[in-house]
Every structure is written in C-alpha cells, then in structure tokens.
Design a protein around this motif. Structure first.
Motif, PDB file in Angstrom:
ATOM      1  N   THR A 109       0.833  -1.199   0.000  1.00  0.00           N
ATOM      2  CA  THR A 109       0.000   0.000   0.000  1.00  0.00           C
ATOM      3  C   THR A 109       0.873   1.256   0.000  1.00  0.00           C
ATOM      4  N   PRO A 110       0.680   2.180  -0.950  1.00  0.00           N
ATOM      5  CA  PRO A 110       1.448   3.434  -0.937  1.00  0.00           C
ATOM      6  C   PRO A 110       1.155   4.225   0.333  1.00  0.00           C
ATOM      7  N   THR A 111       2.152   4.903   0.872  1.00  0.00           N
ATOM      8  CA  THR A 111       1.989   5.585   2.148  1.00  0.00           C
ATOM      9  C   THR A 111       2.801   6.874   2.142  1.00  0.00           C
ATOM     10  N   ASN A 112       2.931   7.483   3.322  1.00  0.00           N
ATOM     11  CA  ASN A 112       3.653   8.740   3.472  1.00  0.00           C
ATOM     12  C   ASN A 112       4.892   8.531   4.348  1.00  0.00           C
ATOM     13  N   TYR A 113       5.867   9.416   4.113  1.00  0.00           N
ATOM     14  CA  TYR A 113       7.121   9.406   4.865  1.00  0.00           C
ATOM     15  C   TYR A 113       7.168  10.695   5.667  1.00  0.00           C
ATOM     16  N   ALA A 114       7.061  10.598   6.996  1.00  0.00           N
ATOM     17  CA  ALA A 114       6.974  11.781   7.851  1.00  0.00           C
ATOM     18  C   ALA A 114       8.336  12.464   7.950  1.00  0.00           C
ATOM     19  N   GLY A 115       8.271  13.769   8.238  1.00  0.00           N
ATOM     20  CA  GLY A 115       9.501  14.517   8.435  1.00  0.00           C
ATOM     21  C   GLY A 115       9.731  15.504   7.306  1.00  0.00           C
ATOM     22  N   THR A 116      10.954  16.016   7.257  1.00  0.00           N
ATOM     23  CA  THR A 116      11.312  16.999   6.246  1.00  0.00           C
ATOM     24  C   THR A 116      11.298  16.355   4.864  1.00  0.00           C
ATOM     25  N   PRO A 117      10.698  16.976   3.867  1.00  0.00           N
ATOM     26  CA  PRO A 117      10.671  16.425   2.513  1.00  0.00           C
ATOM     27  C   PRO A 117      12.081  16.168   2.001  1.00  0.00           C
ATOM     28  N   LEU A 118      12.248  15.061   1.319  1.00  0.00           N
ATOM     29  CA  LEU A 118      13.543  14.687   0.768  1.00  0.00           C
ATOM     30  C   LEU A 118      13.724  15.322  -0.600  1.00  0.00           C
ATOM     31  N   ASP A 119      14.900  15.900  -0.841  1.00  0.00           N
ATOM     32  CA  ASP A 119      15.185  16.431  -2.170  1.00  0.00           C
ATOM     33  C   ASP A 119      15.446  15.294  -3.170  1.00  0.00           C
ATOM     34  N   SER A 120      16.118  14.266  -2.693  1.00  0.00           N
ATOM     35  CA  SER A 120      16.444  13.132  -3.553  1.00  0.00           C
ATOM     36  C   SER A 120      15.816  11.858  -3.004  1.00  0.00           C
ATOM     37  N   THR A 121      15.323  11.027  -3.883  1.00  0.00           N
ATOM     38  CA  THR A 121      14.712   9.756  -3.504  1.00  0.00           C
ATOM     39  C   THR A 121      15.780   8.798  -2.970  1.00  0.00           C
ATOM     40  N   PHE A 127       3.865   0.950   7.745  1.00  0.00           N
ATOM     41  CA  PHE A 127       4.994   0.217   7.168  1.00  0.00           C
ATOM     42  C   PHE A 127       4.648  -1.265   7.079  1.00  0.00           C
ATOM     43  N   GLU A 128       4.797  -1.871   5.911  1.00  0.00           N
ATOM     44  CA  GLU A 128       4.422  -3.263   5.676  1.00  0.00           C
ATOM     45  C   GLU A 128       5.626  -4.186   5.508  1.00  0.00           C
ATOM     46  N   SER A 129       6.782  -3.726   5.947  1.00  0.00           N
ATOM     47  CA  SER A 129       8.015  -4.512   5.910  1.00  0.00           C
ATOM     48  C   SER A 129       8.295  -5.106   4.530  1.00  0.00           C
ATOM     49  N   PRO A 130       8.399  -4.247   3.506  1.00  0.00           N
ATOM     50  CA  PRO A 130       8.688  -4.751   2.160  1.00  0.00           C
ATOM     51  C   PRO A 130      10.165  -5.109   2.008  1.00  0.00           C
ATOM     52  N   ASP A 131      10.470  -5.781   0.917  1.00  0.00           N
ATOM     53  CA  ASP A 131      11.874  -6.049   0.604  1.00  0.00           C
ATOM     54  C   ASP A 131      12.595  -4.746   0.278  1.00  0.00           C
ATOM     55  N   VAL A 132      11.902  -3.858  -0.435  1.00  0.00           N
ATOM     56  CA  VAL A 132      12.489  -2.577  -0.842  1.00  0.00           C
ATOM     57  C   VAL A 132      11.497  -1.468  -0.520  1.00  0.00           C
ATOM     58  N   LEU A 133      12.007  -0.426   0.153  1.00  0.00           N
ATOM     59  CA  LEU A 133      11.201   0.745   0.466  1.00  0.00           C
ATOM     60  C   LEU A 133      11.718   1.922  -0.348  1.00  0.00           C
ATOM     61  N   VAL A 134      10.824   2.591  -1.076  1.00  0.00           N
ATOM     62  CA  VAL A 134      11.205   3.760  -1.860  1.00  0.00           C
ATOM     63  C   VAL A 134      10.702   4.995  -1.123  1.00  0.00           C
ATOM     64  N   ALA A 135      11.681   5.750  -0.511  1.00  0.00           N
ATOM     65  CA  ALA A 135      11.332   7.011   0.143  1.00  0.00           C
ATOM     66  C   ALA A 135      11.352   8.073  -0.938  1.00  0.00           C
ATOM     67  N   LEU A 136      10.149   8.457  -1.409  1.00  0.00           N
ATOM     68  CA  LEU A 136      10.017   9.295  -2.594  1.00  0.00           C
ATOM     69  C   LEU A 136      10.392  10.751  -2.265  1.00  0.00           C
ATOM     70  N   GLY A 137      11.301  11.301  -3.073  1.00  0.00           N
ATOM     71  CA  GLY A 137      11.747  12.672  -2.900  1.00  0.00           C
ATOM     72  C   GLY A 137      11.240  13.569  -4.022  1.00  0.00           C
ATOM     73  N   ASN A 138      11.582  14.854  -3.924  1.00  0.00           N
ATOM     74  CA  ASN A 138      11.104  15.845  -4.888  1.00  0.00           C
ATOM     75  C   ASN A 138      11.637  15.578  -6.311  1.00  0.00           C
ATOM     76  N   ASP A 139      12.803  14.918  -6.422  1.00  0.00           N
ATOM     77  CA  ASP A 139      13.379  14.711  -7.742  1.00  0.00           C
ATOM     78  C   ASP A 139      12.505  13.827  -8.627  1.00  0.00           C
ATOM     79  N   ILE A 140      11.742  12.912  -8.029  1.00  0.00           N
ATOM     80  CA  ILE A 140      10.876  12.048  -8.805  1.00  0.00           C
ATOM     81  C   ILE A 140       9.413  12.463  -8.693  1.00  0.00           C
ATOM     82  N   ALA A 141       9.014  12.905  -7.500  1.00  0.00           N
ATOM     83  CA  ALA A 141       7.606  13.242  -7.267  1.00  0.00           C
ATOM     84  C   ALA A 141       7.160  14.359  -8.209  1.00  0.00           C
ATOM     85  N   GLU A 142       8.029  15.285  -8.533  1.00  0.00           N
ATOM     86  CA  GLU A 142       7.636  16.391  -9.390  1.00  0.00           C
ATOM     87  C   GLU A 142       7.703  16.007 -10.857  1.00  0.00           C
TER      88      GLU A 142
END
Length: 207
Positions: free
Chosen positions: A140-152, A192-207
C-alpha cells in the motif's frame, strides 16, 4: 762298532736340528702373514659364521644405515618415506567468460512499498502503479513523515541489495549513492508493511 753308532747319532741330531729350523721358519712366515696389515689374503670364515651365513668380500663396503629401524633382527630396513606431491588447483574466477554472475530475483518475487515524503499529492500511488506494470509485489502506498527529501532514497532489507539496485536502475538513480540498508527505526513510514524494498520518494521524482 762304536764309530758307526756315533755317526748314526750325529746324523739324527742333524736331521732334528733341520726340522727345528724348518718349523721356526714356517712359524715366522705364518706370524708375518697374520700381522701384516697389507695382506689381502681372505681367510675362510664360513666355519666360524656358521652354515648359511653370508660373509662380505674384502672389497665390498657395508651399506650405511640412517636412523634407527624398528624392524626385527634379520628383517630388511623399511624404505624412507617420501612426502606426496601437493597439487595446487588454480582459483576459479567466477567473473570469467561463461560464469553466471549474481542476478537479482525476478520482480514477481520482490515486494516494494513507496512512501511519499513530498507535498505532491498522489505521487506514491502513481509510482506504485508503475511498479505493478513491472510485475513487482506492491504494498500500500503511504507517506514518509519529516522533512521532505530532495532526492529519492531506496532502502532494502538484508538479502535484497541486488533487487534494490535493480529498482534504482528503473528509477534512473545512482545504485551506489541512492541505495541504503533499511534503518532499524522505520517509525517515519506510516503503515509500514516490511517490504523487501522501500522507496522514500523525494522531490526529484515526485515532481
């Protein structure tokens, strides 16, 4: 009559003296042959050694022996042991031509969860749909709390490094700088669903 007897006694005395002289000469010669160190005469020792005994000849030197043998009397000494030759096999180069390098698991065996750290709404859902089309197991897609990441940043569980690097290639990220091991504290990831790979999405891809 007396003169004949005297002559007979004189002849006997002469013969006796000659016999004594001959005996003395023979004795001297025998003593010299025994005492002479250069005499190469070999005496018959078979009678002293006993029947069946082997006597070395005068010119045959005894065979030297090394060490102490455990063989019994009369047994031949064991041959000296020789260490076997050691064969060193060349190391196998698994990167040479024809060798199969390590490969990541197929996408259908890898679970991925996307956590959006940016203010771009729906970015995690859209990236999750993209992973679905690539046959990944999507959480399930979710959110990453805290300061927005510039890079994924791509995080991976132990044993999923190659899969995380493959996903970095899909997203055109640096597989060395942008791929990191999953942190022990994942409280910043909602649901958090304990995936094999977690993608913390940053502004470089989100935009």
């Amino acid at each position: 009559m007396n003169s004949q007897a005297g002559e007979s006694n004189s002849g006997a005395a002469v013969r006796g003296l000659l016999l004594v002289l001959v005996a003395v000469v023979v004795g001297v010669l025998l003593l010299r042959s025994v005492d002479d160190p250069d005499d190469t005469t070999v005496t018959d020792t078979t009678s002293a050694a006993g029947p069946g005994a082997t006597v070395p000849s005068a010119t045959e030197a005894p065979t030297p022996t090394t060490g102490v043998s455990d063989a019994g009397a009369g047994d031949p000494a064991p041959a000296p042991s020789v260490a076997p030759a050691i064969t060193v096999e060349p190391a196998t180069d698994t990167t040479s031509a024809g060798a199969e390098p390590f490969q990541p698991r197929s996408a259908s065996e890898v679970s991925v969860q996307v956590a959006n750290s940016t203010a771009v709404r729906g970015a995690a859902g859209r990236l999750t749909d993209r992973f679905k089309t690539l046959s990944y197991i999507t959480n399930t897609p979710t959110n990453y709390a805290g300061t927005p990441l510039d890079s994924t940043v791509i995080y991976y569980k132990p044993g999923a490094l190659l899969e995380a690097r493959a996903i970095a290639g899909v997203l055109e990220l640096d597989p060395d700088d942008d791929v990191r091991q999953m942190p022990a504290d994942t409280s910043a990831v909602q649901d958090f669903e304990s995936p094999d790979v977690l993608v913390a999405l940053g502004n470089d891809i989100a935009e």
